[in-house]
Design a protein around this motif. Sequence first.
Motif, PDB file in Angstrom:
ATOM      1  N   ILE A 179      -9.542  -0.633  -3.654  1.00 39.77           N
ATOM      2  CA  ILE A 179      -9.415   1.357  -3.477  1.00 39.77           C
ATOM      3  C   ILE A 179     -10.781   0.982  -1.708  1.00 39.77           C
ATOM      4  O   ILE A 179     -11.431   0.409  -2.104  1.00 39.77           O
ATOM      5  N   SER A 189      -0.328   0.456  -6.391  1.00 37.74           N
ATOM      6  CA  SER A 189      -0.178   2.047  -7.054  1.00 37.74           C
ATOM      7  C   SER A 189      -1.816   1.958  -8.412  1.00 37.74           C
ATOM      8  O   SER A 189      -1.794   3.099  -9.020  1.00 37.74           O
ATOM      9  N   ASN A 244      -5.311   4.618   1.588  1.00 45.99           N
ATOM     10  CA  ASN A 244      -6.629   5.103   0.058  1.00 45.99           C
ATOM     11  C   ASN A 244      -6.448   4.000  -0.676  1.00 45.99           C
ATOM     12  O   ASN A 244      -7.634   3.291  -1.910  1.00 45.99           O
ATOM     13  N   GLU A 245      -5.684   3.319  -0.968  1.00 45.08           N
ATOM     14  CA  GLU A 245      -5.447   2.249  -1.882  1.00 45.08           C
ATOM     15  C   GLU A 245      -4.616   1.083  -1.620  1.00 45.08           C
ATOM     16  O   GLU A 245      -3.478   1.516  -0.398  1.00 45.08           O
ATOM     17  N   PHE A 291      -4.959   2.745  -8.357  1.00 45.02           N
ATOM     18  CA  PHE A 291      -6.111   3.736  -8.549  1.00 45.02           C
ATOM     19  C   PHE A 291      -5.677   5.025  -8.377  1.00 45.02           C
ATOM     20  O   PHE A 291      -6.387   5.632  -9.358  1.00 45.02           O
ATOM     21  N   VAL A 292      -5.296   5.248  -7.108  1.00 48.19           N
ATOM     22  CA  VAL A 292      -5.289   7.021  -7.324  1.00 48.19           C
ATOM     23  C   VAL A 292      -4.624   7.634  -8.292  1.00 48.19           C
ATOM     24  O   VAL A 292      -5.756   8.708  -9.294  1.00 48.19           O
ATOM     25  N   GLU A 311     -14.753  -3.669  -4.674  1.00 45.95           N
ATOM     26  CA  GLU A 311     -13.695  -2.279  -4.363  1.00 45.95           C
ATOM     27  C   GLU A 311     -12.601  -2.953  -4.618  1.00 45.95           C
ATOM     28  O   GLU A 311     -11.483  -2.642  -4.167  1.00 45.95           O
ATOM     29  N   CYS A 312     -12.876  -3.846  -5.198  1.00 42.14           N
ATOM     30  CA  CYS A 312     -11.147  -4.680  -5.781  1.00 42.14           C
ATOM     31  C   CYS A 312     -10.953  -4.900  -7.145  1.00 42.14           C
ATOM     32  O   CYS A 312     -11.957  -5.334  -7.620  1.00 42.14           O
ATOM     33  N   ARG A 355     -10.693   1.649 -15.532  1.00 38.23           N
ATOM     34  CA  ARG A 355      -9.954   0.687 -14.857  1.00 38.23           C
ATOM     35  C   ARG A 355      -9.314  -0.232 -16.063  1.00 38.23           C
ATOM     36  O   ARG A 355      -8.237  -0.223 -15.299  1.00 38.23           O
ATOM     37  N   THR A 359       1.165  -1.333  -0.162  1.00 37.78           N
ATOM     38  CA  THR A 359      -0.397  -0.090   0.164  1.00 37.78           C
ATOM     39  C   THR A 359       1.188   1.456   0.054  1.00 37.78           C
ATOM     40  O   THR A 359       1.751   1.229   0.676  1.00 37.78           O
ATOM     41  N   ALA A 386      -6.401  -5.595  -6.880  1.00 29.26           N
ATOM     42  CA  ALA A 386      -6.048  -4.251  -6.256  1.00 29.26           C
ATOM     43  C   ALA A 386      -6.743  -4.353  -5.286  1.00 29.26           C
ATOM     44  O   ALA A 386      -8.485  -3.984  -5.974  1.00 29.26           O
TER      45      ALA A 386
END
Length: 379
Positions: A124, A154, A98-99, A156-157, A139-140, A329, A44, A122
């Motif tokens: 979020i 990393s 966050n992620e 997502f963000v 969320e996965c 995504r 993370t 991954a």
Amino acid sequence: MSDGKSGLQLRSLLKKNGELELSLVNVPTPEPGPDEVVVRVEATPINPSDLGLLIGPADMSAAKVSGTRELPVVTARVPEAALGALAARLDESMPVGNEGAGVVIRTGSSDAAKALMGKTVAMIGGAMYAQYRTLRIGECLPLPEGTTPADGASCFVNPLTALGMTETMRREGHKALVHTAAASNLGRMLNKICLKDGIGLVNIVRNKEQADILHKIGAKHVVDSTAPSFMDDLTNALVETGATIAFDAIGGGKLAGQILVAMETAINRSAKAYSRYGSNVHKQVYVYGSLDTREITLPRGFGMAWGVGGWLLFPFLMKIGPEAGNKLRQRVVAELKTTFASHYTKVVSLQEVLQPDNIAVYNKRATGEKFLINPNKAM
């Protein structure tokens, strides 16, 4: 190894008296519902957006460490003037992160949840600085075979922020863009996207080392904000690219205003007639970070067709809707080891996150000093 029924979680608590307390707490891992899974978190990142919650405006130079080696506690002071803006979080112990990415170790009863058993995903959804997370399957993001948690941490963000910038550019009718603090992990991703998609990009950096980083990956327009010729260099790059939208990670100071002035100058180079109201081409700067926490200062001199506003990833994703968000995504997953590869300088345990020498490095938010946490790393 633990069965994941409980695990350590990093918490940030800001007390009403202005004391910030960072600590590790053992918390139970909720049993997964039908459409949920339990993930052992193995990677993370520490992003600037995480530091806002973890440390905020606290003065970490005078931080004190207590507790034990296994459960350290860090305390620091937050200036009284900053407490008003943080009223909503006072006296509330908050999980951070966050992620992240990890391996699914338990699932709920639905077929979709069971299909993720043993997969690297991954994630979020917050509270990632923890050994275990119970999450909804939505969320996965399942990662391709052979992808490590570090590869996907990393996911997502930064990738979605970079894609969100080019998507915002298109949706608002611009053809090229400007990015500040451009040698960051996110900045490098944005360069790769723009090179691949044929988008003009003007990169603003603060020194030659940062410029070299970008030139090595093929960046065409790189300007140094500390150079005496900065405004001329910026204007020339804007003439060449036609960029009329900027995304600013710095936030405070005069840079946003300088960008608007240079945009107006670039537009007027090809103007056919003078207007006392300036050009009618809309120039937009979106502030999405706050590396400089001072107020934004705007000179006049860029006409009347301009805007300065805030831009955040999650409101943007809500605005474009799930279908458009899923397309972004899927591109991230497809280009995870190329366009969206992240680079880390150090992997630390949860305990090591709270060591003063590590805090001093990652809290600088310096280019090329990105930390990755492995909450299940042995001390």
